[in-house]
Design an enzyme around this catalytic site. Structure first.
Site, mmCIF file in Angstrom:
data_model
loop_
_atom_site.group_PDB
_atom_site.id
_atom_site.type_symbol
_atom_site.label_atom_id
_atom_site.label_comp_id
_atom_site.label_asym_id
_atom_site.label_seq_id
_atom_site.Cartn_x
_atom_site.Cartn_y
_atom_site.Cartn_z
ATOM 1 N N GLY A 4 -1.507 6.480 -4.284
ATOM 2 C CA GLY A 4 -1.402 5.565 -5.420
ATOM 3 C C GLY A 4 -1.283 4.117 -4.995
ATOM 4 N N CYS A 5 -0.486 3.874 -3.973
ATOM 5 C CA CYS A 5 -0.276 2.504 -3.491
ATOM 6 C C CYS A 5 -1.548 1.945 -2.863
ATOM 7 C CB CYS A 5 0.893 2.468 -2.502
ATOM 8 S SG CYS A 5 2.454 2.941 -3.267
#
Length: 181
Positions: free
Chosen positions: A70-71
């Site tokens: 996600g990051c």
């Protein structure tokens, strides 16, 4: 013995659920409020503070961990949209509790041209109410603060969709600038 284990598991679950409730009740920053000042090191060991960006919009985004799915998606979308953001007088700054060295590897691996700051003790994330303090570790919550050229918070994003977040900020910046003129 099994009853003891179940008892301790139940205690831990109650403690975690209680903490989540407590954490969600923490005061938050509000729109129109002065953004808290900070001073943190980037990937090269240089200090950055919010006042360094006076006169520009700042996209101050907190994220949990370098090089996680996600990051990475969020960072790469900011990278890909950086020229659009800069055309809107905005600077992107990412903050997590990872080290400068971790940020350096992350930035090099994904060719991230914007500033990543190391908030190792979580103090800045805590000031922005963007810190989850688990028993043995701290991580930044995925929150973003859009700060205007006068260092006022103009938009807060608590529910971030990493797939379209940078475009959402571009749209919000356009709307803010259109209403300011």
């Amino acid at each position: 013995m099994l009853i003891k284990v179940l008892f301790y598991v139940a205690i831990i679950l109650v403690a975690l659920l209680g903490y989540r409730h407590y954490a969600s009740m923490q005061p938050s920053l509000t729109i129109g409020e002065n953004a808290p000042e900070f001073g943190l090191k980037d990937t090269k060991g240089s200090y950055h503070s919010l006042s360094d960006y006076k006169g520009k919009y700042v996209v101050l985004y907190f994220y949990p961990k370098d090089d996680t799915p996600g990051c990475t998606k969020e960072a790469c979308n900011f990278r890909d949209d950086l020229s659009k953001l800069e055309q809107l007088n905005a600077k992107v700054i990412g903050i997590s509790v990872d080290s400068e060295a971790s940020h350096q590897k992350f930035a090099e691996k994904y060719h991230l041209p914007f500033t990543l700051l190391a908030d190792i003790d979580g103090s800045v994330a805590n000031t922005y109410h963007a810190l989850t303090n688990l028993i043995f570790t701290k991580i930044a919550k995925r929150y973003t603060f859009l700060i205007d050229p006068n260092s006022k918070v103009v938009k807060i994003y608590h529910d971030v969709n990493v797939s379209n977040h940078s475009q959402q900020i571009i749209d919000d910046l356009k709307n803010l600038q259109a209403t300011a003129n």
